[in-house]
Design an enzyme around this catalytic site. Sequence first.
Site, PDB file in Angstrom:
ATOM      1  CB  THR A  88      99.327 -18.869  45.717  1.00 19.88           C
ATOM      2  OG1 THR A  88      99.534 -18.677  47.105  1.00 19.88           O
ATOM      3  CG2 THR A  88      99.449 -17.539  45.002  1.00 19.88           C
ATOM      4  CB  THR A  89      99.212 -22.426  41.843  1.00 16.30           C
ATOM      5  OG1 THR A  89     100.538 -22.079  42.256  1.00 16.30           O
ATOM      6  CG2 THR A  89      99.196 -22.787  40.373  1.00 16.30           C
ATOM      7  CE1 TYR A 110      97.003  -4.185  54.649  1.00 15.47           C
ATOM      8  CE2 TYR A 110      95.266  -4.814  56.160  1.00 15.47           C
ATOM      9  CZ  TYR A 110      95.917  -3.842  55.433  1.00 15.47           C
ATOM     10  OH  TYR A 110      95.499  -2.547  55.484  1.00 15.47           O
ATOM     11  CE1 TYR A 148     104.486 -20.880  49.934  1.00 12.53           C
ATOM     12  CE2 TYR A 148     102.116 -20.588  49.771  1.00 12.53           C
ATOM     13  CZ  TYR A 148     103.375 -20.447  49.231  1.00 12.53           C
ATOM     14  OH  TYR A 148     103.521 -19.877  47.994  1.00 12.53           O
ATOM     15  NE  ARG A 180     102.439 -15.662  45.732  1.00 15.06           N
ATOM     16  CZ  ARG A 180     101.754 -15.164  44.707  1.00 15.06           C
ATOM     17  NH1 ARG A 180     100.762 -14.332  44.926  1.00 15.06           N
ATOM     18  NH2 ARG A 180     102.062 -15.501  43.472  1.00 15.06           N
ATOM     19  CE  LYS A 183     104.949 -23.623  47.866  1.00 13.50           C
ATOM     20  NZ  LYS A 183     103.669 -23.254  47.208  1.00 13.50           N
ATOM     21  CB  ILE A 196     105.014 -27.420  46.903  1.00 12.62           C
ATOM     22  CG1 ILE A 196     105.019 -28.463  48.032  1.00 12.62           C
ATOM     23  CG2 ILE A 196     103.583 -26.993  46.579  1.00 12.62           C
ATOM     24  CD1 ILE A 196     104.425 -27.972  49.344  1.00 12.62           C
TER      25      ILE A 196
END
Length: 370
Positions: free
Chosen positions: A112-113, A175, A199, A204, A227, A266
């Site tokens: 994402t980052t 989604y 993750y 999100r 994570k 992380i």
Amino acid sequence: MLVVAKQNNIVLLATARLFFPVYKLMPPYVAVSGRNATWRLPKAAIIPNFHLPMRSFEVKNRTSTEDIKSLRLITAIKTPYLPDGRFDLEAYDALVNMQIENGAEGVIVGGTTGEGQLMSWDEHIMLIGHTVNCFGGSIKVIGNTGSNSTREAVHATEQGFAVGMHAALHINPYYGKTSMEGLVSHFGSVLPMGPTIIYNVPSRTGQDIQPRVIHTLAQSANLAGVKECVGNDRVAQYTDKGIVVWSGNDDQCHDSRWDYGATGVISVTSNLVPGLMRELIFRGKNPSLNSKLMPLIDWLFHEPNPIGLNTALAQLGVVRPVFRLPYVPLPLVKRVEFVNLVKQLGRENFVGEKDVEVLGDDDFIFVARY
């Protein structure tokens, strides 16, 4: 009328003027026509993992799952851009080098980052391969090859391991989502390929990966750990059962590490202050340093990540002030705040060598097509 015929190991079903080839069907075949025809369901010939032609069982140069489990400071690395929106690999390499020099043990590429969500898969796999080629001997490269599509996740993961990544990061399908049983099947499709970090970030994805899913997946030797962004109570649920966890929340990582058994973090913040984050994670409880870092962490996540990080690195002169839309920089008042934060923590603790500056609105470049 239905006609079934076998030609060159292919079964043809004909109805009207359309022919549908059905591959790898085993007897019995029905080859009669007319109203009295009876249909018996053929048995499909299933070859396990036949769809993974790139898969290799060569292990001499692979990183073991245990090696990934031992990592304490992993940076979710930023992806810098040129003014036309392409990757700025010179700035990227410099940023990764700063992580290595300041003690980070791993990088997440295209998370994402790193804006993997804004990359084509070609870009994504290229950046993973580039990172392995340049830095794979000095730092563990964990490729984000997750997707809301199992097909894409499988394909990207086999490519990521083919270009040498040490481990994969996988998010749960977002989604569209799926059931908990569907999550087990989704992750089970990629776990056999190599060391894997799951993750969990419901803010999100819109869906929490429940502990029973992780406990089921933990039966695989390739599950390196989780994570976890839900919170420290969830961290403790896993660590109490011997499952490795990295905090996904920089504001909680100190307590996660020293009070709840997390292996490490992380981190987004380590892009900016890798040395301070290493000290926080490696050198025992340090509530004073944790409190000192909290204003910076709060600033970074004032808007959804990576908006704050992108703004900060641009003002430090480490990356060009180029944003792939839909990301845009923080407003001027927040940009001024960042300069003051740098002065409070000390410029020497931040990456880069240029003086921090307040960028004006006209200094930023926004790219919609790239």
